[in-house]
Write a protein that holds these residues in place. Structure first.
Motif, short mmCIF file in Angstrom:
data_model
loop_
_atom_site.label_atom_id
_atom_site.label_comp_id
_atom_site.label_asym_id
_atom_site.label_seq_id
_atom_site.Cartn_x
_atom_site.Cartn_y
_atom_site.Cartn_z
N SER A 389 -12.51 53.24 -84.04
CA SER A 389 -12.27 52.08 -84.87
C SER A 389 -12.88 50.84 -84.22
O SER A 389 -13.19 50.85 -83.03
CB SER A 389 -10.75 51.87 -85.06
OG SER A 389 -10.50 50.86 -86.01
N ALA A 402 -1.49 47.21 -85.94
CA ALA A 402 -1.56 48.23 -87.00
C ALA A 402 -2.63 49.27 -86.69
O ALA A 402 -2.40 50.48 -86.89
CB ALA A 402 -1.84 47.55 -88.34
N ARG A 403 -3.80 48.83 -86.20
CA ARG A 403 -4.89 49.77 -85.88
C ARG A 403 -4.45 50.73 -84.75
O ARG A 403 -4.72 51.94 -84.82
CB ARG A 403 -6.13 49.00 -85.44
CG ARG A 403 -6.85 48.29 -86.57
CD ARG A 403 -7.76 49.23 -87.35
NE ARG A 403 -8.36 48.55 -88.49
CZ ARG A 403 -9.50 47.88 -88.42
NH1 ARG A 403 -10.16 47.79 -87.28
NH2 ARG A 403 -9.99 47.29 -89.49
N ARG A 405 -1.40 51.56 -83.89
CA ARG A 405 -0.37 52.47 -84.40
C ARG A 405 -0.99 53.58 -85.25
O ARG A 405 -0.62 54.75 -85.14
CB ARG A 405 0.62 51.66 -85.24
CG ARG A 405 1.84 52.40 -85.74
CD ARG A 405 2.80 52.72 -84.61
NE ARG A 405 2.63 54.08 -84.13
CZ ARG A 405 3.02 54.48 -82.94
NH1 ARG A 405 3.56 53.63 -82.08
NH2 ARG A 405 2.85 55.72 -82.56
N ASN A 406 -1.96 53.21 -86.10
CA ASN A 406 -2.61 54.20 -86.96
C ASN A 406 -3.40 55.23 -86.15
O ASN A 406 -3.39 56.43 -86.47
CB ASN A 406 -3.56 53.51 -87.95
CG ASN A 406 -2.80 52.83 -89.07
OD1 ASN A 406 -1.65 53.16 -89.35
ND2 ASN A 406 -3.43 51.86 -89.72
N ASP A 409 -0.88 57.56 -84.61
CA ASP A 409 -0.27 58.42 -85.64
C ASP A 409 -1.26 59.46 -86.16
O ASP A 409 -0.89 60.61 -86.41
CB ASP A 409 0.24 57.57 -86.81
CG ASP A 409 1.48 56.76 -86.43
OD1 ASP A 409 2.08 57.08 -85.38
OD2 ASP A 409 1.82 55.81 -87.16
N ASN A 410 -2.52 59.07 -86.32
CA ASN A 410 -3.54 60.02 -86.77
C ASN A 410 -3.73 61.14 -85.77
O ASN A 410 -3.95 62.30 -86.14
CB ASN A 410 -4.88 59.31 -87.00
CG ASN A 410 -4.87 58.48 -88.27
OD1 ASN A 410 -4.04 58.68 -89.15
ND2 ASN A 410 -5.77 57.51 -88.35
N ARG A 413 -0.99 63.60 -86.15
CA ARG A 413 -1.13 64.48 -87.31
C ARG A 413 -1.97 65.71 -87.00
O ARG A 413 -1.95 66.68 -87.74
CB ARG A 413 -1.74 63.70 -88.48
CG ARG A 413 -0.81 62.64 -89.04
CD ARG A 413 -1.35 62.03 -90.32
NE ARG A 413 -0.56 60.86 -90.68
CZ ARG A 413 -0.96 59.60 -90.54
NH1 ARG A 413 -2.17 59.36 -90.05
NH2 ARG A 413 -0.20 58.59 -90.87
#
Length: 543
Positions: A389, A402-403, A405-406, A409-410, A413
């Motif tokens: 990113s 937010a970036r 955290r994403n 989280d990704n 997954r």
């Protein structure tokens, strides 16, 4: 004749372009001074408020310090524009150069301590020999600019010296000041251009390219000389020679005003942005820590401090000052995400990201790049190196959080398993390095699970990783700690043997590597919801 005329025309065009650039910067600088003044004074007043919390004070202090850096840059642009138009004059006073230079350089001793640099100021002869008539403020600016440059390009454990002497030149007494360092040095080509306006050695080191040009301008105003000697990889020495007595009206010594204080602080802060290493001490990053770990790689200490302030409530934050140090920290602590600046000395962010994505210990870690440039070419280069990113400076703090955290989280997954808990499903979008790691880990567990003495350290040694590295990488990729994977593999193997063989519970216990039947029974029931004996009864159709 035609070639000579072309060269003259080209030279004139270049000079006009430079003047146009300077005129533009001067115009913009004038526009900047008013809003910066309206930022600086309210910030100073807010810092005096007693009800502010520690976090608020720290954030305001970052603003205050960087306003000082901007004011210094603006003042340098305006001074250079005055010099270009012959409007920069000397304000003469009588002062002791040795005493003043010792006072002016005091702030750099703290910076030297933080950067682990040996810094000293010394003079030949008695202090009384150094009384001179000159523009004290401009000599102070010469000193600060030369030292700022020296500290910027000198790595840790280097040396910086200021040596003063009184010499005779063209029949008149002169002050000689030598500022030498053991920094990265310059090639002969750079030495020839170092005093040119807007000249920068490389894009990895921040700066306006005006500092040394102003040094030469102030020296020439004093009818002095400045020379530089440098050798790439060994260091640089600037030698300034100034007449001890300038012709003109001597005014009274003026006390330092606030603007000069800002210039001094800005010079020290600017010098401290490069190669300053924030030592990571007592950072507990282990398998038992609940907080996720973020590694921040940036050569600007204020950026690191600010990002750490934003993240420290939710994450464990570790820091590095350049790509090379960042790789060492990443391999040691195996963070959950890396936030990395693009433009850095020693090793830039692009190369750092490429290396992180190619190393076994760190290939799985998401990388968020920070850049001061919004160029698509640089973004493409970053993504080609494996970046996950991008954020452009100045960034919004909520967007940064937010970036991060994403990205975490990704990565989580990707931790889904198929029926076999020791294998990563083919649906996961892992890189080749990570796929190879998981396959090798799976094979090792299957091969060695019968050894009841098998430990996480043994698995790590086979894979070339330490205990903490293996734990954090395995947990990140699979959602399980290595010892959990081993236990699950043993239990599934045991379940298969119970279903397909006539072996007793005790025999299976030792075959799959459990140390006792009672411990095996407890683990089996916790995982499958029934004991081995209950399974056998069900298998054989007994009530």
């Amino acid at each position: 004749q035609e070639q000579r005329d072309q060269l003259i025309a080209l030279s004139r065009q270049l000079e006009e372009a430079t003047h146009a650039k300077l005129a533009f910067f001067t115009s913009v600088s004038h526009d900047f001074r008013t809003p910066l003044t309206l930022i600086a004074d309210p910030i100073n007043q807010l810092l005096e408020e007693k009800h502010l919390g520690e976090r608020e004070k720290n954030m305001l202090e970052i603003v205050r310090k960087n306003v000082a850096v901007l004011l210094r840059l603006i003042t340098q642009i305006l001074d250079f524009q005055k010099y270009e138009h012959g409007k920069l004059a000397l304000r003469l006073s009588e002062f002791n150069a040795l005493e003043c230079i010792k006072d002016w350089t005091e702030a750099f001793h703290t910076l030297a301590f933080r950067k682990h640099i040996q810094f000293e100021v010394k003079a030949e002869g008695d202090a009384a020999q150094y009384v001179m008539v000159a523009d004290a403020e401009k000599i102070e600016r010469i000193t600060y600019n030369l030292l700022s440059n020296a500290f910027k390009f000198t790595p840790e454990k280097g040396e910086i010296k200021v040596v003063l002497s009184r010499i005779e030149k063209d029949g008149q007494p002169c002050l000689c000041m030598e500022v030498s360092d053991t920094g990265i040095g310059m090639s002969e080509e750079h030495v020839h251009h170092v005093f040119e306006r807007f000249y920068q050695i490389d894009v990895q080191h921040t700066g306006s390219g005006l500092g040394l040009a102003l040094v030469e301008a102030f020296v020439q105003l004093h009818k002095g000389t400045v020379q530089v000697e440098s050798e790439k990889g060994k260091g640089t020495c600037f030698r300034v020679v100034l007449p001890m007595k300038q012709e003109g009206e001597v005014k009274e010594v003026i006390e330092k005003n606030e603007s000069l204080k800002n210039l001094q602080e800005g010079a020290v802060l600017d010098a401290g942005q490069e190669t300053l290493h924030q030592w990571v001490e007592n950072v507990e990053v282990d398998g038992t820590v609940d907080k996720e770990v973020v590694l921040v790689i940036d050569d600007n200490q204020d950026v690191r401090d600010y990002v750490k302030m934003l993240l420290q409530d939710k994450y464990t934050v570790i820091e590095a000052v350049n790509g090379q140090e960042g790789i060492r920290q990443a391999m040691k602590y195996v963070p959950d995400v890396v936030v990395c600046d693009v433009m850095m000395p020693v090793m830039d962010g692009i190369e750092c990201c490429k290396r992180l994505k190619s190393e076994l210990q760190t290939s799985h870690i998401p990388v968020l790049m920070l850049t001061a440039y919004a160029m698509d070419e640089q973004r493409i280069q970053g993504y080609d190196s494996g970046a996950d990113s991008y954020l452009t400076k100045p960034f919004n703090s909520k967007l940064l959080l937010a970036r991060i955290r994403n990205l975490i989280d990704n990565r989580k997954r990707l931790k889904s398993f198929t029926e076999d808990a020791t294998a990563v499903g083919g649906k996961q979008q892992l890189g080749e390095v990570d796929k190879g790691f998981v396959e090798k880990l799976k094979s090792l567990i299957e091969e060695k699970m019968g050894n009841s003495d098998l430990s996480v350290e043994d698995l790590g040694a086979e894979l070339g990783l330490g205990r903490v590295q293996l734990y954090r990488k395995t947990k990140s990729l699979t959602g399980y700690a290595p010892n959990e994977l081993l236990r699950i593999a043993r239990l599934k193997k045991a379940a298969s043997l119970l279903a397909s063989s006539e072996k007793t519970v005790a025999e299976i216990t030792y075959e799959v590597g459990f140390s006792s039947p009672s411990y095996f029974t407890r683990c089996y029931k916790d995982y499958f919801g029934e004991s081995p004996s209950e399974f056998l009864k069900r298998r054989d159709g007994k009530n």
